[in-house]
Design a protein around this motif. Sequence first.
Motif, PDB file in Angstrom:
ATOM      1  N   MET A   1       3.267 -39.058  63.494  1.00 57.03           N
ATOM      2  CA  MET A   1       3.721 -39.016  62.124  1.00 57.03           C
ATOM      3  C   MET A   1       4.439 -37.690  61.919  1.00 57.03           C
ATOM      4  O   MET A   1       3.810 -36.660  61.770  1.00 57.03           O
ATOM      5  N   ASP A   2       5.746 -37.774  61.923  1.00 54.76           N
ATOM      6  CA  ASP A   2       6.576 -36.599  61.699  1.00 54.76           C
ATOM      7  C   ASP A   2       7.528 -36.905  60.554  1.00 54.76           C
ATOM      8  O   ASP A   2       7.346 -37.886  59.830  1.00 54.76           O
ATOM      9  N   LEU A   3       8.545 -36.084  60.372  1.00 59.83           N
ATOM     10  CA  LEU A   3       9.472 -36.268  59.264  1.00 59.83           C
ATOM     11  C   LEU A   3      10.123 -37.648  59.288  1.00 59.83           C
ATOM     12  O   LEU A   3      10.171 -38.344  58.272  1.00 59.83           O
ATOM     13  N   ASP A   4      10.616 -38.068  60.451  1.00 54.18           N
ATOM     14  CA  ASP A   4      11.253 -39.379  60.562  1.00 54.18           C
ATOM     15  C   ASP A   4      10.265 -40.514  60.306  1.00 54.18           C
ATOM     16  O   ASP A   4      10.559 -41.457  59.574  1.00 54.18           O
ATOM     17  N   VAL A  31      -2.274 -42.783  66.482  1.00 54.05           N
ATOM     18  CA  VAL A  31      -1.281 -41.742  66.175  1.00 54.05           C
ATOM     19  C   VAL A  31      -1.438 -40.593  67.167  1.00 54.05           C
ATOM     20  O   VAL A  31      -2.468 -39.932  67.197  1.00 54.05           O
ATOM     21  N   GLN A  32      -0.403 -40.368  67.970  1.00 52.01           N
ATOM     22  CA  GLN A  32      -0.485 -39.331  68.999  1.00 52.01           C
ATOM     23  C   GLN A  32       0.040 -37.985  68.530  1.00 52.01           C
ATOM     24  O   GLN A  32      -0.219 -36.965  69.161  1.00 52.01           O
ATOM     25  N   PHE A  33       0.781 -37.975  67.413  1.00 49.62           N
ATOM     26  CA  PHE A  33       1.329 -36.725  66.892  1.00 49.62           C
ATOM     27  C   PHE A  33       1.371 -36.797  65.378  1.00 49.62           C
ATOM     28  O   PHE A  33       1.761 -37.814  64.804  1.00 49.62           O
ATOM     29  N   CYS A  34       0.964 -35.726  64.721  1.00 48.30           N
ATOM     30  CA  CYS A  34       1.026 -35.658  63.273  1.00 48.30           C
ATOM     31  C   CYS A  34       1.305 -34.217  62.888  1.00 48.30           C
ATOM     32  O   CYS A  34       0.553 -33.314  63.252  1.00 48.30           O
ATOM     33  N   ASP A  35       2.415 -34.005  62.169  1.00 46.35           N
ATOM     34  CA  ASP A  35       2.749 -32.654  61.727  1.00 46.35           C
ATOM     35  C   ASP A  35       2.583 -32.550  60.213  1.00 46.35           C
ATOM     36  O   ASP A  35       2.039 -33.457  59.572  1.00 46.35           O
ATOM     37  N   CYS A  36       3.074 -31.464  59.641  1.00 46.03           N
ATOM     38  CA  CYS A  36       2.897 -31.246  58.205  1.00 46.03           C
ATOM     39  C   CYS A  36       3.591 -32.311  57.370  1.00 46.03           C
ATOM     40  O   CYS A  36       3.159 -32.613  56.260  1.00 46.03           O
ATOM     41  N   SER A  37       4.645 -32.933  57.886  1.00 50.67           N
ATOM     42  CA  SER A  37       5.306 -34.023  57.158  1.00 50.67           C
ATOM     43  C   SER A  37       4.366 -35.219  57.025  1.00 50.67           C
ATOM     44  O   SER A  37       4.281 -35.840  55.961  1.00 50.67           O
ATOM     45  N   GLN A  60     -10.180 -44.799  61.082  1.00 48.48           N
ATOM     46  CA  GLN A  60     -10.034 -44.420  62.490  1.00 48.48           C
ATOM     47  C   GLN A  60      -9.052 -43.260  62.548  1.00 48.48           C
ATOM     48  O   GLN A  60      -8.064 -43.255  61.821  1.00 48.48           O
ATOM     49  N   SER A  61      -9.341 -42.310  63.407  1.00 47.01           N
ATOM     50  CA  SER A  61      -8.466 -41.151  63.510  1.00 47.01           C
ATOM     51  C   SER A  61      -8.337 -40.713  64.958  1.00 47.01           C
ATOM     52  O   SER A  61      -9.328 -40.623  65.675  1.00 47.01           O
ATOM     53  N   SER A  62      -7.123 -40.436  65.368  1.00 46.91           N
ATOM     54  CA  SER A  62      -6.885 -39.930  66.720  1.00 46.91           C
ATOM     55  C   SER A  62      -7.254 -38.449  66.767  1.00 46.91           C
ATOM     56  O   SER A  62      -7.391 -37.794  65.725  1.00 46.91           O
ATOM     57  N   PRO A  63      -7.397 -37.894  67.957  1.00 41.50           N
ATOM     58  CA  PRO A  63      -7.665 -36.456  68.062  1.00 41.50           C
ATOM     59  C   PRO A  63      -6.596 -35.607  67.362  1.00 41.50           C
ATOM     60  O   PRO A  63      -6.929 -34.601  66.731  1.00 41.50           O
ATOM     61  N   ALA A  64      -5.338 -36.015  67.443  1.00 45.05           N
ATOM     62  CA  ALA A  64      -4.260 -35.245  66.812  1.00 45.05           C
ATOM     63  C   ALA A  64      -4.420 -35.213  65.296  1.00 45.05           C
ATOM     64  O   ALA A  64      -4.269 -34.165  64.662  1.00 45.05           O
ATOM     65  N   VAL A  65      -4.719 -36.349  64.707  1.00 42.38           N
ATOM     66  CA  VAL A  65      -4.886 -36.424  63.261  1.00 42.38           C
ATOM     67  C   VAL A  65      -6.156 -35.686  62.833  1.00 42.38           C
ATOM     68  O   VAL A  65      -6.143 -34.910  61.875  1.00 42.38           O
ATOM     69  N   THR A  66      -7.242 -35.907  63.548  1.00 45.60           N
ATOM     70  CA  THR A  66      -8.491 -35.231  63.223  1.00 45.60           C
ATOM     71  C   THR A  66      -8.328 -33.716  63.286  1.00 45.60           C
ATOM     72  O   THR A  66      -8.795 -32.994  62.406  1.00 45.60           O
ATOM     73  N   ARG A  67      -7.633 -33.243  64.296  1.00 44.26           N
ATOM     74  CA  ARG A  67      -7.409 -31.798  64.438  1.00 44.26           C
ATOM     75  C   ARG A  67      -6.613 -31.251  63.252  1.00 44.26           C
ATOM     76  O   ARG A  67      -6.979 -30.236  62.668  1.00 44.26           O
ATOM     77  N   LEU A  68      -5.530 -31.909  62.881  1.00 47.04           N
ATOM     78  CA  LEU A  68      -4.706 -31.441  61.767  1.00 47.04           C
ATOM     79  C   LEU A  68      -5.494 -31.448  60.459  1.00 47.04           C
ATOM     80  O   LEU A  68      -5.467 -30.473  59.700  1.00 47.04           O
ATOM     81  N   LEU A  69      -6.197 -32.539  60.196  1.00 41.50           N
ATOM     82  CA  LEU A  69      -6.973 -32.627  58.962  1.00 41.50           C
ATOM     83  C   LEU A  69      -8.099 -31.591  58.935  1.00 41.50           C
ATOM     84  O   LEU A  69      -8.395 -31.021  57.880  1.00 41.50           O
TER      85      LEU A  69
END
Length: 89
Positions: A1-4, A31-37, A60-69
């Motif tokens: 989950m990025d800008l695009d 979700v393998q990637f999640c940034d501030c967008s 359900q949350s991937s490691p990437a999402v869990t880490r960001l949150l």
Amino acid sequence: MDLDGSAWLGPVLQDALALSLTGVDLDLGGVQFCDCSGLNMLLRLRQHALHDGKTVTVRQSSPAVTRLLTLTGTLPLFLSDFPCHRHDA
């Protein structure tokens, strides 16, 4: 989950929220990637849900999402009182 991704996913989730009586449950396990967008999209969705008396819950949350949150202190905003299965970061 990025800008695009947020540009097309945000409106889809807003539509789902509008059609729901109580809110939306999200499965972000793939979700393998999640940034501030992506985070901002989720926070806007939650804000709209709260305005309408609804919820946005991450079931359900991937490691990437869990880490960001977790790093941003926003994880509790998307949890419910119901048991959910998340992948550990």
